[in-house]
Design a protein around this motif. Structure first.
Motif, mmCIF file in Angstrom:
data_model
loop_
_atom_site.group_PDB
_atom_site.id
_atom_site.type_symbol
_atom_site.label_atom_id
_atom_site.label_comp_id
_atom_site.label_asym_id
_atom_site.label_seq_id
_atom_site.Cartn_x
_atom_site.Cartn_y
_atom_site.Cartn_z
ATOM 1 N N ASP A 85 0.827 -1.212 0.000
ATOM 2 C CA ASP A 85 0.000 0.000 0.000
ATOM 3 C C ASP A 85 0.859 1.260 0.000
ATOM 4 O OD1 ASP A 85 -2.264 -1.551 -0.038
ATOM 5 O OD2 ASP A 85 -2.689 -1.345 2.107
ATOM 6 N N ALA A 86 2.095 1.140 0.476
ATOM 7 C CA ALA A 86 3.019 2.275 0.448
ATOM 8 C C ALA A 86 3.789 2.349 -0.871
ATOM 9 C CB ALA A 86 3.998 2.162 1.620
ATOM 10 N N GLY A 87 3.439 1.471 -1.822
ATOM 11 C CA GLY A 87 4.063 1.506 -3.138
ATOM 12 C C GLY A 87 5.403 0.813 -3.228
ATOM 13 N N LYS A 88 5.660 -0.129 -2.316
ATOM 14 C CA LYS A 88 6.975 -0.778 -2.274
ATOM 15 C C LYS A 88 6.876 -2.256 -2.666
ATOM 16 C CE LYS A 88 8.118 2.402 1.464
ATOM 17 N NZ LYS A 88 8.625 3.406 0.510
ATOM 18 N N ASN A 89 7.941 -2.754 -3.285
ATOM 19 C CA ASN A 89 8.058 -4.188 -3.493
ATOM 20 C C ASN A 89 8.215 -4.871 -2.135
ATOM 21 O OD1 ASN A 89 8.316 -3.757 -6.378
ATOM 22 N ND2 ASN A 89 10.456 -3.209 -6.002
ATOM 23 N N VAL A 90 7.916 -6.164 -2.102
ATOM 24 C CA VAL A 90 8.043 -6.937 -0.868
ATOM 25 C C VAL A 90 8.774 -8.229 -1.148
ATOM 26 C CG1 VAL A 90 6.797 -8.229 0.907
ATOM 27 C CG2 VAL A 90 5.940 -6.022 0.174
ATOM 28 N N TYR A 91 9.720 -8.560 -0.289
ATOM 29 C CA TYR A 91 10.300 -9.904 -0.262
ATOM 30 C C TYR A 91 10.094 -10.416 1.159
ATOM 31 C CZ TYR A 91 13.293 -13.897 -1.078
ATOM 32 O OH TYR A 91 13.747 -15.182 -1.217
ATOM 33 N N VAL A 92 9.393 -11.540 1.292
ATOM 34 C CA VAL A 92 8.963 -11.996 2.613
ATOM 35 C C VAL A 92 9.543 -13.365 2.928
ATOM 36 C CG1 VAL A 92 6.803 -12.935 1.665
ATOM 37 C CG2 VAL A 92 6.925 -12.393 4.086
#
Length: 372
Positions: A87-94
């Protein structure tokens, strides 16, 4: 060469050490911010990484210089943090698993697609020379048509070594959701996606005793099944059997074996990046060790994020969200099958990720985000 890809890390527990060792000095990424519910941990980690700042979770998510959030929180928080980052416009690696429920996993992948950002997810161990060499052997026809596979993980339980093992025995925990991502991801790399599952499960006891650390001797409740076994039906017709257990002691079984018409492969533990791949050919008299033929050599946790950054929109990440969602559905549906006593077809699928060419350590360690 371009600028390094800027990463913010949320969650600085035990697993974070391995990621930070890989990423802190890699030219493709710059760790600019770290956050943890324990401010002391984030401050200690930031002090060891030049240019990194210890901040709150909210501040990290709001920072315009963070391009990708590395989400290393406990599984129960994976969805909340990943969705906030998206939602903050960032990619995610989890860290694995993608989420603890299929609905949350779908939300992460779908919301990322709508926002135009990327999702990556552990395990990236399957990008090392162990699993990738086995895949190259299968794709190269060394065992003929693959017909079946077995995957086995047996341990006495993580409470024997982990000082705070509670989440392993709470909803979202258990041996399948904890260790299953390694084995099922490997099976999908080797044999392709799964179309249906049949499962059975049990639990040995109602509580566990912490064996180390400041809480040694404390009893914790067991709220999930601790021995899970099942059959995975792959789209290509192969059948895999899987056993994950916190109720045994050890096993002599190979972590993964793949059986084909003209040979059998013994595949190393997918919780590690390398290890011997052994082939027993039809008509042969002994096992033969295969030289590494594919994979990131001498790699470590974090290589999946480097792979995601390096893809740069030219190909899907090899440890991507679609694969992680398919692995999550395979696991949660296996548990549902065990509870309901029936075979269940899956609703997701995933392409086998692109194979990893044999990449020496000095090459992947030198790769720049936009310079290879």
């Amino acid at each position: 060469m371009g600028d390094s890809h800027r990463v913010g890390v949320i969650g600085l527990g035990v697993i974070s050490r391995a990621y930070l060792d890989t990423l802190a000095n890699h030219p493709a990424v710059s760790i600019v911010a770290l956050a943890d519910l324990d401010a002391t941990r984030s401050a200690e980690a930031a002090a060891k990484i030049p240019g990194a700042e210890a901040v709150s979770v909210e501040s990290l998510l709001a920072r315009p210089d963070v391009q990708t959030v590395l989400n290393l929180t406990i599984p129960a928080a994976h969805a909340e943090i990943s969705l906030a980052a998206i939602d903050a416009g960032k990619n995610v690696y989890v860290e694995k698993p993608l989420a603890v429920t299929l609905d949350d996993g779908r939300s992460i992948v779908e919301r990322a697609a709508s926002a135009g950002v990327l999702v990556g997810c552990a395990p990236d161990t399957v990008l090392g020379t162990g699993t990738q060499t086995a895949r190259a052997a299968i794709d190269g026809g060394l065992i003929g048509r693959p017909m079946s596979a077995s995957a086995v993980m047996v341990t006495a339980g993580h409470e024997r070594w982990h000082p705070h093992p509670d989440f392993y025995y709470a909803p979202g925990g258990g041996p399948l959701l904890d260790m299953g991502p390694y084995y099922i991801s490997a099976l999908i790399h080797l044999l392709g996606p799964v179309r249906a599952v049949t499962g059975a499960a049990s639990r040995l006891r109602a509580e566990r005793v912490i064996g180390s650390g400041p809480r040694a001797g404390q009893r914790i409740p067991v709220e999930v099944d601790t021995h899970v076994t099942g059959v995975l039906e792959h789209v290509n017709g192969a059948l895999s059997t899987i056993t994950t257990s916190f109720d045994g002691v050890t096993t002599t079984a190979a972590p993964i074996e793949v059986h084909g018409e003209t040979g059998t492969l013994a595949v190393p533990d997918p919780n590690y990046f390398d290890g011997e791949v052994r082939l027993f050919a039809l008509g042969g008299s002994e096992w033969r060790v295969l030289e590494p033929q594919a994979g990131y050599a001498e790699s470590s946790r974090g290589i999946g994020l480097i792979d995601l950054v390096g893809a740069d929109g030219q190909r899907p990440p090899r440890a991507g969200g679609d694969l992680a969602l398919h692995v999550l559905e395979t696991m949660t549906t296996l548990l549902r099958s065990a509870a309901e006593g029936r075979r269940i077809e899956l609703t997701t699928t995933a392409e086998r990720p692109a194979p990893v060419p044999l990449t020496p350590a000095e090459e992947w360690q030198a790769q720049h985000a936009y310079g290879h």
